[in-house]
Design an enzyme around this catalytic site. Structure first.
Site, PDB file in Angstrom:
ATOM      1  N   HIS A 187      -2.263  -2.533  -6.553  1.00 25.56           N
ATOM      2  CA  HIS A 187      -2.767  -2.127  -5.241  1.00 25.56           C
ATOM      3  C   HIS A 187      -4.291  -2.165  -5.196  1.00 25.56           C
ATOM      4  O   HIS A 187      -4.960  -1.257  -5.692  1.00 25.56           O
ATOM      5  CB  HIS A 187      -2.233  -0.719  -4.914  1.00 25.56           C
ATOM      6  CG  HIS A 187      -2.599  -0.222  -3.568  1.00 25.56           C
ATOM      7  ND1 HIS A 187      -2.710   1.112  -3.276  1.00 25.56           N
ATOM      8  CD2 HIS A 187      -2.883  -0.888  -2.418  1.00 25.56           C
ATOM      9  CE1 HIS A 187      -3.052   1.254  -2.018  1.00 25.56           C
ATOM     10  NE2 HIS A 187      -3.169   0.059  -1.471  1.00 25.56           N
ATOM     11  N   SER A 189       0.822  -1.212   0.000  1.00 22.90           N
ATOM     12  CA  SER A 189       0.000   0.000   0.000  1.00 22.90           C
ATOM     13  C   SER A 189       0.851   1.256   0.000  1.00 22.90           C
ATOM     14  O   SER A 189       0.314   2.353  -0.075  1.00 22.90           O
ATOM     15  CB  SER A 189      -0.947  -0.013   1.198  1.00 22.90           C
ATOM     16  OG  SER A 189      -0.318  -0.473   2.343  1.00 22.90           O
ATOM     17  N   GLU A 212      -4.932   0.391  -8.139  1.00 20.15           N
ATOM     18  CA  GLU A 212      -3.851   1.299  -8.557  1.00 20.15           C
ATOM     19  C   GLU A 212      -2.746   0.427  -9.135  1.00 20.15           C
ATOM     20  O   GLU A 212      -2.304  -0.516  -8.472  1.00 20.15           O
ATOM     21  CB  GLU A 212      -3.264   2.004  -7.302  1.00 20.15           C
ATOM     22  CG  GLU A 212      -3.666   3.434  -7.101  1.00 20.15           C
ATOM     23  CD  GLU A 212      -2.943   4.065  -5.903  1.00 20.15           C
ATOM     24  OE1 GLU A 212      -2.616   3.368  -4.918  1.00 20.15           O
ATOM     25  OE2 GLU A 212      -2.712   5.278  -5.956  1.00 20.15           O
ATOM     26  N   ASN A 227      -2.797   6.375  -0.835  1.00 23.37           N
ATOM     27  CA  ASN A 227      -2.429   6.525   0.579  1.00 23.37           C
ATOM     28  C   ASN A 227      -1.658   7.804   0.889  1.00 23.37           C
ATOM     29  O   ASN A 227      -1.562   8.200   2.049  1.00 23.37           O
ATOM     30  CB  ASN A 227      -1.667   5.299   1.068  1.00 23.37           C
ATOM     31  CG  ASN A 227      -2.636   4.171   1.349  1.00 23.37           C
ATOM     32  OD1 ASN A 227      -3.718   4.411   1.895  1.00 23.37           O
ATOM     33  ND2 ASN A 227      -2.297   2.970   0.951  1.00 23.37           N
TER      34      ASN A 227
END
Ligand SMILES: CC(=O)CC(=O)SCCNC(=O)CCNC(=O)[C@H](O)C(C)(C)COP(=O)(O)OP(=O)(O)OC[C@H]1O[C@@H](n2cnc3c(N)ncnc32)[C@H](O)[C@@H]1OP(=O)(O)O
Ligand SMILES: NC(=O)C1=CN([C@@H]2O[C@H](COP(=O)(O)OP(=O)(O)OC[C@H]3O[C@@H](n4cnc5c(N)ncnc54)[C@H](OP(=O)(O)O)[C@@H]3O)[C@@H](O)[C@H]2O)C=CC1
Length: 284
Positions: free
Chosen positions: A140, A119, A152, A190
């Site tokens: 991701h 992540s 992602e 993130n």
């Protein structure tokens, strides 16, 4: 490249979800973890999710049995010798991931693509642990995997275009939407989400409001499906802390410093929903 068989490493909340969506899309899946009890827990989550789909009339019992029969279990990394793609979803720790990738590089066939569901950690650094950095890529998924549409896709410095194309196409076959991003700490998701969660924890730490009030403000005021503290519990507070540390170290900027309360909870073993206690308590 034609991917038929996928190995998913880590049968936790992300790995089990990834194995489920791959099997639902018709891929043969090997779900790998270190202990039988983790595999049992992962298969248990998948079975529960699929049973709910049967109850809702979205799939039949026969389809559920077929999907489950596509998933085999593994406690031996040597099983990577028969797969076209590995998706690693073990714990968010660079040492563990680079060790796994170095081993996988020795075991998996030359053409096998090695993807990581990290992540936040640099794909380029994970790729450098192998002799095939052109075949290493970030994939991701979002939690809960069976529900969330986004994947992602992160190119490492050396990721080959054809590897990117294969993973983009494969993501679409999983009924997900791929979005291409570059290899920077936390990628896009993130880098934006986790500082918000960290700030919510600071807001609690500084006594600005109760945890319930903080969550309510973001739910009712910003239409977020979950308040940030509930979401942190859902993601896992250990994972949240690892991500903040990656941002802090990766950018060298104090604006990313993890809240001391987050550290304290993780040290106490309060990891959120998965451990039964985080900002809230959960029945297990
Ligand atoms: C940390 C990272 O690196 C990246 C991340 O993943 S960050 C986290 C990203 N995820 C989020 O932000 C999730 C935010 N939360 C939500 O979107 C919603 O609260 C939620 C989808 C989790 C639950 O939605 P809800 O409307 O409150 O609950 P509910 O009505 O029970 O569930 C909605 C659907 O999701 C399914 N669902 C809920 N939780 C699930 C789970 N853990 N696993 C599988 N399916 C689940 C339900 O079965 C239901 O399916 P149908 O619509 O097909 O019937
Ligand atoms: N939680 C989230 O919302 C999201 C997480 N991610 C990423 O996905 C990855 C997994 O997270 P998540 O599923 O939440 O974590 P969990 O803690 O739920 O699961 C991780 C699993 O991997 C196992 N594991 C640890 N080390 C190894 C190893 N060396 N070999 C094989 N299995 C191993 C763990 O075993 P044990 O229990 O013994 O540690 C556990 O079963 C992390 O990189 C995380 O950052 C990505 C998107 C969203």
């Amino acid at each position: 490249m034609n991917v038929k068989k996928v190995m998913v490493i880590g049968a936790g909340q992300m790995g089990s979800g990834i194995a489920q969506v791959c099997a639902m899309a018709g891929y043969d899946v090997i779900l790998h973890d270190m202990k039988q009890e983790f595999l049992d827990r992962g298969i248990g989550i998948i079975t529960k999710n699929l049973s709910r789909q049967v109850e809702k009339g979205r799939i039949t019992e026969v389809e559920m049995t077929t999907i489950l029969s596509r998933i085999s279990q593994s406690l031996d990394l040597q099983n990577a010798s028969s797969v076209d793609l590995v998706i690693e979803a073990a714990v968010e720790n660079m040492e563990i991931k680079t060790k796994l990738f170095a081993q996988l590089d020795e075991i998996a066939p030359q053409d096998t693509i090695l993807a990581t569901n990290t992540s936040s950690l640099p794909i380029t650094e994970i790729a450098a642990a192998t002799k095939r950095p052109e075949k290493v890529i970030g994939m991701h998924f979002m939690n809960p995997v069976p529900v969330m549409k986004l994947v992602e896709i992160i190119r490492g410095l050396a990721t080959a275009d054809e590897v990117y194309q294969t993973i983009e196409e494969l993501t679409k076959t999983l009924n997900k939407v791929p979005v291409e991003v570059n290899d920077f700490p936390g990628f896009v998701s993130n880098r934006i989400l986790m500082p918000m969660i960290n700030e919510a924890i600071y807001t609690l730490y500084e006594g600005v409001a109760t945890k319930e009030a903080i969550d309510e403000v973001m739910k009712l005021g910003m239409n977020h499906p979950m308040g940030p503290l509930t979401l942190a519990d859902f993601i896992g507070l250990d994972t949240c802390l690892y991500i903040m540390e990656t941002l802090h170290e990766g950018f060298g900027d104090d604006k990313y410093r993890p809240c001391p309360l987050l550290r304290k909870y993780v040290k106490a073993g309060w990891l959120g929903k998965k451990s039964g206690r985080g900002f809230y308590t959960y029945e297990r």
